[in-house]
Structures are given as C-alpha cells and as structure tokens.
Write a protein that holds these residues in place. Structure first.
Motif, PDB file in Angstrom:
ATOM      1  N   GLU A 280      -6.466  -4.716   1.232  1.00 32.23           N
ATOM      2  CA  GLU A 280      -5.565  -3.572   1.152  1.00 32.23           C
ATOM      3  C   GLU A 280      -6.233  -2.407   0.424  1.00 32.23           C
ATOM      4  O   GLU A 280      -6.075  -1.245   0.809  1.00 32.23           O
TER       5      GLU A 280
ATOM      6  N   GLU B  20      -2.456  -6.072  -5.451  1.00 31.64           N
ATOM      7  CA  GLU B  20      -3.045  -5.571  -4.215  1.00 31.64           C
ATOM      8  C   GLU B  20      -4.302  -6.363  -3.873  1.00 31.64           C
ATOM      9  O   GLU B  20      -5.159  -6.608  -4.722  1.00 31.64           O
TER      10      GLU B  20
ATOM     11  N   MET C 198       0.826  -1.198   0.000  1.00 26.97           N
ATOM     12  CA  MET C 198       0.000   0.000   0.000  1.00 26.97           C
ATOM     13  C   MET C 198       0.864   1.252   0.000  1.00 26.97           C
ATOM     14  O   MET C 198       0.570   2.219  -0.713  1.00 26.97           O
TER      15      MET C 198
END
Length: 258
Positions: A36, A32, A4
């Motif tokens: 997240e 991701e 992140m």
C-alpha cells in the motif's frame, strides 16, 4: 485501498491545521502494508526490507523474513551476492527465483539500448559497465573494442576469476581486438569488495598490455575498475602516461568520476 484513502484524508486534515489527527495518522501508517505504501508514495519511498517483502509476498511473516535476510547477510548488496543454492535453504526455490529474476530485470533495464553505443569518457564507460559488473561475486575482465570514432565494436569478457583475483591472458585480450578490427581498446574489470582502487597487479597488467598494444598498433586508452557505485579510471588519474600509454587518443576528457 480503503486504508490508503483514510491516510490521505487524515493527511489532508493535518495540513489544514487539525493537530488532533496526528495520532490517528500514526496508527494508520503502522497498519499500512508495504504494498500500500508503494502505491501511495512510490517505490523509492520504501526501505530495503519493505521492497524485498513486496517482492517475496504479503503478510507479516514475509516482512520478518525480508528483515532477517538483510540483517544476516549484511545488507542488500551482500544479499544479492549470496549463492543461489544458499538462498534456497532460507526462502525456498520459488522465492529465490523471484529475487534473481527481479535483479536481472533491474540490470537489463539499466543497460545501454544501442547495439553499438558511442562511449567517449570514463564516466560513460562506467555507466555502460556498472549494470553487469557491479553486483558480481567474482572478478571478471572485459575488453571494450572501439573504432576511431569511439563506437563500441565489441564488449568481450575474456577472463573470470575469484572474489579477489582474475588471471588474464594477453592473447585473449588482443584476439578480441583483432577480430573486431578495433583501433583502440579500454580494459575493464570489477572489484567485488566495492573498492575500485587498483592493485599493484592491476597496474602491472595494464603496463604489459599497453606494451603489447604498441607492437600490434592498437592503443590501450584506459583501464577502468568498477566498484560499488563508483569507479577508478587510470586515465583520469593520470597514470596511463606513466605506464607508457599514448597521451593522445580519441577520447575527450569531459566529465569526472561517477
């Protein structure tokens, strides 16, 4: 969390005019996880499969399960209307319980917190009813009982039916009104199909209950049909006077259809 932070750094570089980072950003976003993305962008930014996978657990297999459930069910609304025992065969009792608990928490969060709210328009009636009625798999019929100041004295579910029908006993409707000493009532039921357009049976029942209310001295102010994110108010459509209702009542006509 490190990924992140990396995405944030890449976005900062991109905003500064560094075009060479675009490919790196796309690679990071693909890797991701939905969890997240939720923390980085907020829950509203996630798709239905992503939200469902966050609820059911982490990992690519969970994401695939979430996508398959939504695809075979026909979307999120159809999924939540499926029989719990059927869902158990697809994702097990623990995950089914998680899903049902999350849905109920969402409904409760939308409920009016006042014990005796003041509801003055069809739009306010719909906002009050929608959390409980809009996702049901069968028709139910409610009677909302009011005093002369539009304060809700009682919300009584007087009938439950099938996916497209709900037999209503007028005696049950007015028993609720009389027991709460109401001066006026609003009729309400849901259409699981999502289309709030009233049927001929809905109109006939409304006319019957209006006449019964006249005899008892209890005004029938409106009949609200709850659909998928919308509603139909016979009062707003001007059909209550045609069915024989009083044209004057305690409701103001502020607001419109929701």
């Amino acid at each position: 969390m490190e990924r992140m932070a990396a995405v944030a750094m890449v976005e900062w570089a991109e905003s500064a005019g560094d075009g060479s980072v675009r490919e790196e950003k796309e690679t990071l976003l693909e890797a991701e996880s939905p969890r997240e993305r939720l923390f980085r962008l907020g829950a509203a930014a996630l798709t239905d499969p992503e939200l469902l996978s966050v609820l059911l657990g982490s990992g690519s297999r969970t994401r695939a399960l979430a996508e398959a459930l939504l695809a075979t069910s026909g979307g999120l609304k159809a999924l939540v209307q499926r029989d719990p025992h059927e869902l158990c065969t697809r994702m097990g009792p623990a995950r089914t319980a998680q899903l049902l608990a999350a849905l109920e928490l969402g409904r409760r969060a939308q409920r009016v917190t006042e014990r005796r709210p003041r509801l003055r328009t069809p739009k306010e009636i719909h906002a009050y009813l929608a959390p409980n009625l809009s996702a049901l798999r069968r028709e139910v019929f409610h009677v909302l009982c009011f005093n002369a100041r539009n304060v809700l004295l009682l919300d009584a579910r007087v009938a439950e039916g099938t996916i497209n029908a709900c037999p209503v006993d007028p005696r049950e409707v007015f028993a609720a009104a009389i027991s709460s000493r109401a001066t006026a009532i609003v009729l309400a039921h849901n259409h699981p199909s999502g289309d709030p357009e009233p049927s001929g049976q809905d109109l006939g029942l409304t006319a019957q209950l209006i006449e019964a209310g006249r005899v008892l001295g209890i005004k029938v102010l409106d009949h609200v049909v709850v659909g998928d994110g919308t509603y139909c108010s016979l009062l707003e459509r001007g059909e209550m006077p045609l069915l024989g209702a009083e044209t004057r009542g305690p409701w103001s006509m502020e607001g419109g259809r929701g």
